[in-house]
Design a protein around this motif. Structure first.
Motif, PDB file in Angstrom:
ATOM      1  N   ASP A   1      -7.599  -2.878  -6.284  1.00 52.69           N
ATOM      2  CA  ASP A   1      -6.286  -2.906  -6.624  1.00 52.69           C
ATOM      3  C   ASP A   1      -5.307  -2.845  -5.398  1.00 52.69           C
ATOM      4  O   ASP A   1      -4.360  -2.246  -5.458  1.00 52.69           O
ATOM      5  N   LEU A   2      -5.781  -3.468  -4.337  1.00 53.47           N
ATOM      6  CA  LEU A   2      -5.098  -3.672  -3.228  1.00 53.47           C
ATOM      7  C   LEU A   2      -4.286  -4.929  -2.791  1.00 53.47           C
ATOM      8  O   LEU A   2      -4.950  -6.273  -3.137  1.00 53.47           O
ATOM      9  N   ALA A   3      -2.968  -4.662  -2.720  1.00 51.00           N
ATOM     10  CA  ALA A   3      -2.074  -5.853  -2.571  1.00 51.00           C
ATOM     11  C   ALA A   3      -2.500  -6.760  -1.446  1.00 51.00           C
ATOM     12  O   ALA A   3      -2.776  -6.279  -0.386  1.00 51.00           O
TER      13      ALA A   3
ATOM     14  N   CYS B   1     -13.686   5.098  -3.129  1.00 51.20           N
ATOM     15  CA  CYS B   1     -13.884   4.705  -4.746  1.00 51.20           C
ATOM     16  C   CYS B   1     -15.125   4.999  -5.088  1.00 51.20           C
ATOM     17  O   CYS B   1     -15.617   5.542  -6.193  1.00 51.20           O
TER      18      CYS B   1
ATOM     19  N   ASN C   1      -8.928  -7.489  -5.052  1.00 56.25           N
ATOM     20  CA  ASN C   1      -8.428  -7.242  -6.747  1.00 56.25           C
ATOM     21  C   ASN C   1      -9.115  -6.075  -7.396  1.00 56.25           C
ATOM     22  O   ASN C   1      -8.443  -5.432  -8.020  1.00 56.25           O
ATOM     23  N   ASP C   2     -10.608  -6.087  -7.301  1.00 55.70           N
ATOM     24  CA  ASP C   2     -11.082  -5.033  -7.792  1.00 55.70           C
ATOM     25  C   ASP C   2     -10.692  -3.504  -7.463  1.00 55.70           C
ATOM     26  O   ASP C   2     -10.703  -2.664  -8.188  1.00 55.70           O
TER      27      ASP C   2
ATOM     28  N   ARG D   1      -5.278   4.727   0.709  1.00 53.64           N
ATOM     29  CA  ARG D   1      -4.056   4.218   1.154  1.00 53.64           C
ATOM     30  C   ARG D   1      -3.411   5.187   1.937  1.00 53.64           C
ATOM     31  O   ARG D   1      -2.796   4.617   2.985  1.00 53.64           O
TER      32      ARG D   1
ATOM     33  N   ASP E   1      -5.080   7.658  -3.189  1.00 54.15           N
ATOM     34  CA  ASP E   1      -5.579   6.891  -4.047  1.00 54.15           C
ATOM     35  C   ASP E   1      -6.126   5.619  -3.311  1.00 54.15           C
ATOM     36  O   ASP E   1      -5.538   4.882  -2.372  1.00 54.15           O
ATOM     37  N   ALA E   2      -7.379   5.321  -3.282  1.00 53.47           N
ATOM     38  CA  ALA E   2      -8.076   4.038  -2.567  1.00 53.47           C
ATOM     39  C   ALA E   2      -7.940   4.241  -1.205  1.00 53.47           C
ATOM     40  O   ALA E   2      -7.643   3.123  -0.517  1.00 53.47           O
TER      41      ALA E   2
END
Length: 469
Positions: free
Chosen positions: A431-433, A457, A428-429, A301, A298-299
C-alpha cells in the motif's frame, strides 16, 4: 597421472570390473571374440531358479536407455544402431522379479551386469569409442544387488524372437513375491531397484527440494538481517545467530539497538536493444543512525523521509527512450536533483563510497575511523550487478561492503511465494503510493521504501502469529 583402481563385486556370478578405456581404433577381432562369449557359469539354470547371492544386475529397460542417457551427441548416432540390434547375436540371460505392489503386472526383467559390460566392450571394439558403466551415483543402477527377494532365472536369449516369448514364460507370482515380513523401508528400497528411472527422478526431486529449502532459508535470513539492522529484531550481527532475546515492540518507541549499517539501493535502466548501453542509474541511501529513537510508523512511513536519492542520466543517451518492453521516463524523477554526466562509473563509486564513511554523521559514536557496513539493495539485484560490471564497478571492492539484499527475496519470504513479483506489485501489496516506474532514480527510491516497509510489515506479521499460537 595414476590410473584409478577398478572395483569388483565379491560374488563369482556377480563379479564385474568397470571397463578400462579402449583405444580409439576399431578392433574387429576383439569384437568377434566378445560375440562368442558364452557365460558357461549361467548355463543349466532352470526357469524360476533363484539367482546367486551377491550377483549384480542392470534393469533391461535401463540397458536400452543407455544411448540416450550416457552417450554424447558425437558418438550416439554411431552407437544407436548397435543398441537397437542389442538382442541379435549376443547371449543374454534374463532374470525376473515381481513388484510386490502389483503382482498382476508383468515382472521386471534384469540381466547380469557382466553381460551388459561385455556388450559395451563389443560396441567399443566395433566403433572405436569408449563406453563404460558410469561412475558414481548414476552407475549404482548398473550394479544392483538384491537381498530378499532375489531375481529368478527366466531363460537365455540370442534373438528378438526369443525375447518376445519371455513374458509368457515367467511363472506366476508366488506368496514370497508379496514380500511378507519386509519392513516398509525395505519394500521402498526394492521398488527403487525395480524402477531405476523412478529412483533417479526421486533423487533429482530430493535434490531440487533441498535446493529450494536452502534458497528459502537464505531469503528468510536476508529479511531477518535487514530487521536486525533496523532494530526490529534482536541484534545478532550481520550474520549472527538466531534470536535469543525478547522480540522488539515495534508499536512503541523505536528500539535502541544500534547496528550502524548504511543501505544503498541501486537500479539501472539499459537500452532495450543493447543491454551494455546504460541510460540511467538510480541510487538511494538510508542511514540507520538517523532512525534511532524514531517510531517506524505504519509500513515504516516515518522512516522514509530519511532516504536520500540520486538519479544519474547518461548525457550521451539523454534522448533515448525504451518503449518496446517498458515505457521509460528518464525525465520524470520524483525525488529531487538530477545531474547529467558522462563519467558514470566514477560518480556511482563516489556516491556508494561516501555514504558509509565513518565521519558521514557528526552524531556517530566513537567508531575510530572504521568504514561502516554497507548493504547494497536491489529489486532483482543480480541484473543490476551485471550492468555495473559492464562499467567496471565492483561493489565488493568498496570499503565496508557487507553484502547484497534483494527485495524480491524479502517479499517472497514474507508471503512464502514460489516466484518473485515486480516492484510495482510489491509496492501495491505494501500500500505504498508510486508513480513513474522504470525511471532508475524512482525505482531505486521505491526499492528502499519497499525494503523498510517489508522489514516492518513482515516483523508485525511474525509477532501477530506468535501471539495467536
Amino acid at each position: 597421472m595414476k590410473p584409478k583402481k577398478s572395483k569388483k563385486s565379491s560374488s563369482f556370478y556377480g563379479e564385474y570390473t568397470p571397463l578400462p578405456p579402449t583405444s580409439c581404433e576399431p578392433d574387429p577381432v576383439k569384437a568377434q571374440q566378445l560375440l562368442g562369449k558364452t557365460f558357461p557359469e549361467l548355463q543349466g539354470l532352470e526357469v524360476g531358479e533363484l539367482s546367486e547371492e551377491g550377483m549384480t544386475f542392470v534393469s533391461w529397460d535401463l540397458a536400452l536407455q543407455y544411448p540416450q542417457m550416457f552417450i554424447g551427441n558425437r558418438n550416439r548416432p554411431k552407437a544407436t544402431p548397435l543398441f537397437e540390434d542389442i538382442l541379435h547375436g549376443h547371449i543374454w540371460d534374463f532374470f525376473y522379479i515381481y513388484s510386490p505392489k502389483d503382482l498382476a503386472a508383468r515382472p521386471k526383467l534384469f540381466v547380469p551386469t557382466k553381460q551388459f559390460g561385455r556388450f559395451l566392450e563389443f560396441v567399443n571394439a566395433t566403433l572405436g569409442i569408449v563406453l563404460t558403466i558410469p561412475e558414481g551415483e548414476p552407475g549404482e543402477n548398473f550394479l544392483v544387488r538384491f537381498d530378499t527377494p532375489r531375481p529368478r532365472y527366466l531363460g537365455r536369449c540370442t534373438s528378438r524372437s526369443d525375447f518376445h516369448a519371455f513374458p509368457d514364460r515367467a511363472p506366476p507370482a508366488k506368496d514370497q513375491d508379496l514380500c511378507t515380513g519386509l519392513s516398509p523401508d525395505a519394500i521402498e528400497r526394492l521398488l527403487a531397484k525395480l524402477n531405476p528411472n523412478v529412483r533417479s527422478s526421486t533423487r533429482r526431486r530430493n535434490a531440487k527440494d533441498k535446493k529450494q529449502r536452502i534458497a528459502a532459508e537464505q531469503r528468510r535470513e536476508s529479511l531477518h538481517l535487514v530487521q536486525r539492522c533496523l532494530g526490529l529484531r534482536p541484534a545478532g550481527g550481520l550474520s549472527g545467530p538466531g534470536d535469543c532475546s525478547p522480540p522488539v515492540d515495534i508499536h512503541g518507541t523505536a528500539a535502541a539497538t544500534y547496528t550502524d549499517a548504511v543501505f544503498a539501493s541501486i537500479d539501472i535502466e539499459v537500452a532495450e536493444q543493447s543491454h551494455r548501453t546504460i541510460l540511467e542509474v538510480g541510487i538511494s541511501t538510508f542511514d540507520s543512525r538517523r532512525i534511532v529513537g524514531i517510531t517506524p510508523g505504519d509500513a515504516a512511513r516515518n522512516w522514509m523521509p530519511f532516504i536520500q536519492s540520486h538519479h544519474l542520466l547518461v548525457y550521451d543517451y539523454r534522448f533515448m527512450r525504451n518503449t518496446k518492453y517498458v515505457r521509460g521516463c528518464p525525465e520524470s524523477f520524483n525525488f529531487g536533483y538530477m545531474p547529467m554526466l558522462a563519467d558514470l562509473a566514477n560518480r556511482v563509486l563516489a556516491i556508494l563510497s561516501d555514504c558509509n564513511k565513518p565521519d558521514h554523521d557528526d552524531a556517530a559514536p566513537d567508531d575510530k575511523g572504521q568504514q561502516r557496513p554497507l548493504i547494497l539493495i536491489g529489486h532483482g539485484i543480480t541484473a543490476d550487478l551485471d550492468f555495473l560490471a559492464n562499467i567496471n564497478v565492483e561493489p565488493a571492492k568498496i570499503k565496508g561492503f557487507a553484502r547484497c539484499i534483494d527485495t524480491q527475496d524479502m517479499h517472497r519470504s514474507w508471503h512464502s511465494l514460489p516466484n518473485s513479483r515486480s516492484l510495482g506489485t510489491v509496492l501495491n501489496d505494501l500500500d505504498l503510493a508510486h508513480s513513474n516506474l522504470h525511471n532508475a532514480g524512482n525505482d531505486a527510491a521505491y526499492t528502499l521504501q519497499a525494503m523498510l516497509a517489508l522489514a516492518v510489515c513482515a516483523r508485525l506479521s511474525e509477532l501477530d502469529e506468535e501471539k495467536s499460537t
